[in-house]
Scaffold this motif. Structure first.
Motif, short mmCIF file in Angstrom:
data_model
loop_
_atom_site.label_atom_id
_atom_site.label_comp_id
_atom_site.label_asym_id
_atom_site.label_seq_id
_atom_site.Cartn_x
_atom_site.Cartn_y
_atom_site.Cartn_z
N SER A 51 -13.73 -3.05 2.76
CA SER A 51 -13.38 -4.42 2.07
C SER A 51 -12.16 -4.40 1.04
O SER A 51 -11.47 -5.27 1.09
CB SER A 51 -14.56 -4.78 1.40
N MET A 52 -12.01 -3.52 0.47
CA MET A 52 -11.02 -3.14 -0.69
C MET A 52 -9.73 -2.67 -0.17
O MET A 52 -8.82 -3.14 -0.67
CB MET A 52 -11.50 -2.20 -1.79
N LEU A 53 -9.71 -2.07 0.95
CA LEU A 53 -8.50 -1.74 1.69
C LEU A 53 -7.91 -3.24 2.16
O LEU A 53 -6.71 -3.31 2.06
CB LEU A 53 -8.80 -0.92 2.84
N GLY A 54 -8.79 -3.87 2.81
CA GLY A 54 -8.30 -5.30 3.26
C GLY A 54 -7.71 -6.29 2.03
O GLY A 54 -6.64 -6.73 2.06
N PHE A 55 -8.53 -6.37 1.02
CA PHE A 55 -8.25 -7.29 0.07
C PHE A 55 -7.17 -6.74 -0.86
O PHE A 55 -6.29 -7.44 -1.42
CB PHE A 55 -9.42 -7.83 -0.71
N GLY A 56 -7.48 -5.44 -1.08
CA GLY A 56 -6.37 -4.94 -1.84
C GLY A 56 -4.73 -4.84 -1.27
O GLY A 56 -3.91 -5.40 -1.86
N GLY A 57 -4.83 -4.70 0.12
CA GLY A 57 -3.55 -4.76 0.88
C GLY A 57 -3.24 -6.32 0.94
O GLY A 57 -1.90 -6.50 0.49
N ALA A 58 -3.87 -7.18 1.08
CA ALA A 58 -3.60 -8.59 1.11
C ALA A 58 -3.28 -9.02 -0.27
O ALA A 58 -2.09 -9.98 -0.33
CB ALA A 58 -4.97 -9.55 1.43
N ILE A 59 -3.88 -8.55 -1.51
CA ILE A 59 -3.13 -8.92 -2.79
C ILE A 59 -1.74 -8.65 -2.99
O ILE A 59 -0.88 -9.15 -3.44
CB ILE A 59 -4.18 -8.35 -3.84
N VAL A 60 -1.53 -7.15 -2.64
CA VAL A 60 -0.31 -6.60 -2.70
C VAL A 60 0.81 -7.38 -1.86
O VAL A 60 1.94 -7.74 -2.29
CB VAL A 60 -0.22 -5.11 -2.44
N LEU A 61 0.50 -7.54 -0.67
CA LEU A 61 1.37 -8.40 0.17
C LEU A 61 1.72 -9.81 -0.36
O LEU A 61 2.78 -10.30 -0.23
CB LEU A 61 0.94 -8.41 1.55
N GLY A 62 0.53 -10.28 -0.88
CA GLY A 62 1.03 -11.84 -1.32
C GLY A 62 1.49 -11.82 -2.74
O GLY A 62 1.96 -12.91 -3.08
N THR A 63 1.37 -11.01 -3.71
CA THR A 63 1.86 -11.01 -5.04
C THR A 63 3.20 -10.30 -5.30
O THR A 63 3.87 -10.42 -6.22
CB THR A 63 0.71 -10.64 -5.77
N THR A 64 3.55 -9.33 -4.26
CA THR A 64 4.73 -8.69 -4.41
C THR A 64 5.65 -8.49 -3.29
O THR A 64 5.31 -9.07 -2.20
CB THR A 64 4.51 -7.01 -4.62
N SER A 65 6.71 -8.12 -3.45
CA SER A 65 7.67 -8.14 -2.33
C SER A 65 7.61 -6.75 -1.47
O SER A 65 8.42 -6.31 -0.70
CB SER A 65 9.26 -8.34 -2.65
N ALA A 66 6.41 -5.88 -1.85
CA ALA A 66 6.26 -4.64 -1.28
C ALA A 66 5.93 -4.95 0.39
O ALA A 66 5.48 -5.81 0.66
CB ALA A 66 5.27 -3.83 -2.00
N GLY A 67 6.44 -3.79 1.15
CA GLY A 67 6.11 -4.03 2.56
C GLY A 67 4.63 -3.43 2.91
O GLY A 67 3.72 -3.43 2.03
N THR A 68 4.47 -3.65 4.20
CA THR A 68 3.34 -3.49 4.79
C THR A 68 2.77 -2.04 4.26
O THR A 68 1.51 -1.62 4.09
CB THR A 68 3.20 -3.48 6.30
#
Length: 169
Positions: A51-68
């Motif tokens: 759950s945290m892998l998914g939501f943490g990754g989604a938050i990073v992708l949605g709020t920053t310009s960092a890549g996958t």
């Protein structure tokens, strides 16, 4: 981002299923996977990680310009923290045991006082303490006992009655 959100939702679904069907998986594979789902590989820990892998990754992708790759690395770190916290919390909850349930035999040798006078070979009422709580019991005595007299419990006759004798000082 869809992949990360899917992982987050899958983790929540897995957590829900582990709460609803707690020991069924362990029961199905009893003996084969003995102890595998205890500790770090328990379903709540895995669900917290996913759950945290998914939501943490989604938050990073949605709020920053960092890549996958960065989103995955941060999601894995958040998942490890969530999994570790879930494991520690579940260990603490499993250690939290209640006191043993008081039994009738625990009354033997305790003192109390007569609430309703006890006639010889008849029943009256006594006030005792069981598990630090005052409890009224029907009481039988070989000799008559007056109201207010201090008594000792000699025997538990049933779940609601005891045999007593007056305390002699």
């Amino acid at each position: 981002m869809t992949f990360f959100l899917g992982l987050g939702i899958a983790g929540i679904v897995l957590l829900t299923l582990s709460l609803i069907f707690g020991g069924i998986l362990e029961g199905l594979f009893d003996g084969v996977l003995d102890g595998l789902f205890d500790g770090l590989l328990s379903l709540p820990v895995i669900a917290g990680f996913v759950s945290m892998l998914g939501f943490g990754g989604a938050i990073v992708l949605g709020t920053t310009s960092a890549g996958t790759f960065a989103a995955t690395a941060i999601g894995v770190a958040a998942g490890l923290v969530a999994g570790w916290l879930t494991w520690k919390l579940s260990k603490a909850l499993m250690r939290d045991q209640t006191h043993a349930t008081p039994r009738d035999s625990d009354l033997i040798g305790t003192s109390g006082s007569v609430v309703t006078a006890i006639p010889a070979e008849g029943y009256g009422e006594v006030l005792l303490r069981l598990g630090d709580q005052p409890v009224k019991y029907a009481a039988k005595s070989a000799t008559p006992v007056a109201r207010g007299t201090e008594i000792w419990v000699e025997e538990a006759l049933s779940t609601t009655s005891v045999a007593v004798r007056p305390v002699e000082r």
